[in-house]
Design a protein around this motif. Structure first.
Motif, short mmCIF file in Angstrom:
data_model
loop_
_atom_site.label_atom_id
_atom_site.label_comp_id
_atom_site.label_asym_id
_atom_site.label_seq_id
_atom_site.Cartn_x
_atom_site.Cartn_y
_atom_site.Cartn_z
N ASN A 184 4.98 -104.21 16.28
CA ASN A 184 4.95 -103.14 15.30
C ASN A 184 3.63 -103.18 14.53
N GLN A 185 3.53 -102.35 13.47
CA GLN A 185 2.28 -102.28 12.72
C GLN A 185 1.91 -103.60 12.06
N ALA A 186 2.92 -104.42 11.77
CA ALA A 186 2.66 -105.71 11.14
C ALA A 186 2.36 -106.81 12.16
N GLY A 187 2.40 -106.46 13.46
CA GLY A 187 2.12 -107.44 14.50
C GLY A 187 3.31 -108.27 14.90
N THR A 192 12.21 -109.20 18.94
CA THR A 192 13.09 -109.78 17.93
C THR A 192 13.99 -108.74 17.28
N ASP A 193 13.79 -107.45 17.59
CA ASP A 193 14.58 -106.37 17.01
C ASP A 193 15.52 -105.82 18.08
N SER A 194 16.82 -105.82 17.79
CA SER A 194 17.82 -105.42 18.79
C SER A 194 17.79 -103.93 19.11
N ARG A 195 17.15 -103.10 18.30
CA ARG A 195 17.14 -101.67 18.59
C ARG A 195 16.16 -101.31 19.71
N TYR A 196 15.34 -102.26 20.12
CA TYR A 196 14.38 -102.03 21.20
C TYR A 196 14.82 -102.77 22.46
N ASN A 222 5.68 -90.92 12.20
CA ASN A 222 4.40 -91.57 11.89
C ASN A 222 4.45 -93.08 12.07
N ARG A 223 5.49 -93.59 12.70
CA ARG A 223 5.55 -95.02 12.97
C ARG A 223 4.63 -95.37 14.14
N GLU A 224 4.02 -96.55 14.08
CA GLU A 224 3.06 -96.97 15.12
C GLU A 224 3.58 -98.21 15.84
N TYR A 241 0.46 -96.48 19.93
CA TYR A 241 1.26 -95.27 20.16
C TYR A 241 1.89 -94.87 18.83
N THR A 242 1.61 -93.64 18.38
CA THR A 242 2.11 -93.16 17.10
C THR A 242 3.13 -92.06 17.33
N VAL A 243 4.32 -92.22 16.72
CA VAL A 243 5.37 -91.20 16.80
C VAL A 243 5.02 -90.10 15.81
#
Length: 328
Positions: A184-187, A192-196, A222-224, A241-243
């Motif tokens: 994610n944007q924070a690297g 580690t995230d179950s939604r992906y 606007n999430r990257e 990739y930016t939504v």
């Protein structure tokens, strides 16, 4: 006996070259993201680039080598000659790199039709991200892309490393310590995230393919997300990739709470819809109340003469009828 030793030594050299493939210790490896510009160095260049020849080879794309630069002049017969140029130090520049540019580039020096020195090999590896067309309202295949998609739909992003080294891809990836990650944007690694849902694979054209699948949320606008390529634990390149949701998608897929505000002037009416769709709170400002009263008074002023006129007409008609009845 000496002849047998020489044959054994020659056999070992041939076997070693087959095991290691084309890529050698002195060969350069360049990692780049599609859409960027790259410069490939020619380590054996002479003082005059008129002796320089650049050739391209990739058995997955061409059955034979392609001569890009001859005598310091680019070959206009190549399909990408407009994106090629030669630097003063004989380096080869490639503009707007695409996935089809990956492969082996060799710089050679010729003087009087005789090659001077050995070839300078540069392996170009290209990182590219594509979005699943079925989950997008407009297709996009560029790096660092902004694709208009809508929340509530599933999207799949595929990050691919185009590589050609002349040796088995799996072996080369393991030996070089190559790794692709979605962050994610924070690297933070998205594994580690179950939604992906993230999976890896490979084929003859791509040494590594890592896909990310998720269902988009309203807050993803606007999430990257970034696909990063690490080589021996060192970051080499990445693709963003930016939504990006369209205005139409926002209005048709918005969920509670919803705030509808019209603020053209201080006398506007503000309506707030709370979390409970059944609870609607309407607040009318003093200015808007004044305007309503003025409007009613204006309507009464214009309507009064009309009402009086109609009453006069009706009274006259009634008087005429009464006079007729009296005559009879």
């Amino acid at each position: 006996m000496a002849d047998k030793c020489d044959l054994c030594l020659l056999g070992l050299i041939i076997l070693s070259s087959l095991l290691t493939g084309i890529s050698g210790v002195d060969d350069a490896h360049v990692f780049i993201s599609s859409g960027e510009n790259v410069s490939l160095s020619c380590n054996n260049a002479l003082s005059d680039c008129k002796s320089t020849v650049w050739i391209y080879s990739n058995r997955f794309r061409h059955s034979a080598t392609v001569e890009l630069i001859t005598g310091g002049i680019k070959n206009k017969d190549t399909e990408r000659h407009e994106r090629l140029s030669l630097e003063s130090d004989c380096s080869l520049n490639i503009k707007n790199v695409t996935g089809e540019d990956y492969g082996l580039y060799s710089c050679q020096q010729y003087v009087n039709d005789r090659q001077q020195g050995s070839n300078a090999h540069v392996f170009l590896h290209v990182l590219h991200v594509s979005v699943s067309p079925s989950s997008s309202s407009s297709s996009s295949s560029s790096s660092s892309s902004q694709t208009e998609i809508s929340p509530g739909r599933s999207v799949t992003l595929s990050c691919q490393l185009y590589s050609y080294t002349g040796s088995p891809c799996d072996y080369w990836v393991r030996s070089e310590g190559l790794e692709l990650l979605w962050v994610n944007q924070a690297g933070v690694d998205l594994k580690t995230d179950s939604r992906y849902q993230i999976s890896s694979s490979s084929d003859q054209y791509h040494c590594i393919i890592i896909t990310l699948t998720t269902t988009l949320l309203n807050e993803d606008n606007n999430r990257e997300w970034r696909c990063q390529l690490a080589h021996r634990n060192q970051l080499k390149t990445s693709v963003r990739y930016t939504v990006k949701y369209s205005a139409q998608a926002d209005s048709t897929t918005a969920v509670n709470p919803v705030h509808i505000t019209h603020s053209q002037d201080p006398s506007s009416i503000n309506t707030h819809v709370s979390k409970d769709p059944g609870e609607t709170e309407v607040s009318v400002t003093a200015g808007s109340l004044y305007r309503v009263i003025v409007t009613i008074v204006e309507m009464a002023v214009f309507a009064a003469p009309t009402v009086i006129l109609l009453q006069i007409i009706c009274a006259r008609r009634a008087g005429r009828k009464d006079s007729k009845h009296q005559r009879k």
